[in-house]
Design a protein around this motif. Structure first.
Motif, PDB file in Angstrom:
ATOM      1  N   ILE A 145       0.852  -1.191   0.000  1.00  0.00           N
ATOM      2  CA  ILE A 145       0.000   0.000   0.000  1.00  0.00           C
ATOM      3  C   ILE A 145       0.889   1.242   0.000  1.00  0.00           C
ATOM      4  O   ILE A 145       1.873   1.300   0.736  1.00  0.00           O
ATOM      5  CB  ILE A 145      -0.925   0.001   1.237  1.00  0.00           C
ATOM      6  N   HIS A 146       0.541   2.227  -0.794  1.00  0.00           N
ATOM      7  CA  HIS A 146       1.307   3.473  -0.838  1.00  0.00           C
ATOM      8  C   HIS A 146       1.246   4.152   0.538  1.00  0.00           C
ATOM      9  O   HIS A 146       0.181   4.194   1.157  1.00  0.00           O
ATOM     10  CB  HIS A 146       0.744   4.403  -1.917  1.00  0.00           C
ATOM     11  N   ASN A 148       1.021   7.137   1.548  1.00  0.00           N
ATOM     12  CA  ASN A 148       0.011   8.188   1.705  1.00  0.00           C
ATOM     13  C   ASN A 148      -1.359   7.626   2.086  1.00  0.00           C
ATOM     14  O   ASN A 148      -2.146   8.297   2.751  1.00  0.00           O
ATOM     15  CB  ASN A 148      -0.119   9.024   0.435  1.00  0.00           C
ATOM     16  N   LYS A 149      -1.639   6.394   1.677  1.00  0.00           N
ATOM     17  CA  LYS A 149      -2.916   5.769   2.022  1.00  0.00           C
ATOM     18  C   LYS A 149      -2.896   5.165   3.420  1.00  0.00           C
ATOM     19  O   LYS A 149      -3.919   4.694   3.904  1.00  0.00           O
ATOM     20  CB  LYS A 149      -3.267   4.706   0.982  1.00  0.00           C
TER      21      LYS A 149
END
Length: 197
Positions: A145-146, A148-149
């Motif tokens: 998962i990135h 930022n998320k």
């Protein structure tokens, strides 16, 4: 995302090990606490300076590295960053595996006495390797998962972990009746302790 991330990053198991490592080589708890406070204060300027270009001008690391090191020289910065990331990831995984081992051992005590099929010279036991694998598998989806998320995760961690630290400290202090921690004196300087080994 900056502040919650750095707060959550500062509150991790490796940070707990700073003071105990310094005390193991002869410093008192006051000395260790002062050194940690000063070092975190100093590194906060480095972290802020390092992130300022990206936060203010939205310039990514590869561009900054090439601007200051040149095209081929930027590989030095990239390779050193990769090496640091590998070591840090490994250290955090070992800490996580130790926590998983303790949790499984609390539920099933026989796990702690599991027969060791790994040679002793390897520095890990069978239950340690199983714990490592479990911890690695649990965290693997989060690595996809990135960052930022995952802001919500860092926000939750930056609130819950300091509370958990204080609770664990109080529990350990009461369980050991203080354990003589506050009366502990330095047994020597770090230089003296290292040189006498």
């Amino acid at each position: 995302m900056g502040t919650p991330y750095w707060i959550s990053d500062a509150f991790n198991a490796a940070t707990w090990q700073f003071a105990s490592s310094m005390m193991a080589v002869g410093l008192g708890w006051r000395d260790a606490l002062i050194i940690i406070a000063i070092s975190f204060f100093i590194i906060s300027f480095v972290i802020a300076g390092n992130g300022a270009v990206g936060a203010i001008y939205h310039i990514p690391f590869p561009v900054i590295a090439r601007a200051s090191w040149g095209f081929w020289g930027s590989y030095i910065a990239i390779v050193s960053r990769v090496i640091l990331a590998l070591f840090w990831f490994a250290i955090q995984n070992v800490n996580g595996a130790n926590a998983v081992r303790a949790m499984i051992g609390a539920i099933w005590p026989s796990f702690l006495t599991l027969e060791n099929d790994i040679p002793e010279g390897e520095g890990i036991t069978t239950n340690g390797m199983v714990s490592y694998l479990i911890f690695w598998l649990v965290q693997l989806p989060f690595l996809c998962i990135h960052p930022n998320k995952l802001r919500w995760l860092f926000m939750v961690k930056s609130v819950l972990v300091p509370i958990a630290w204080i609770a664990i400290f109080i529990w350990a202090f009461v369980a050991e009746s203080g354990g003589g921690l506050l009366q502990q004196k330095a047994t020597g300087t770090m230089q003296h302790s290292v040189s006498t080994r």
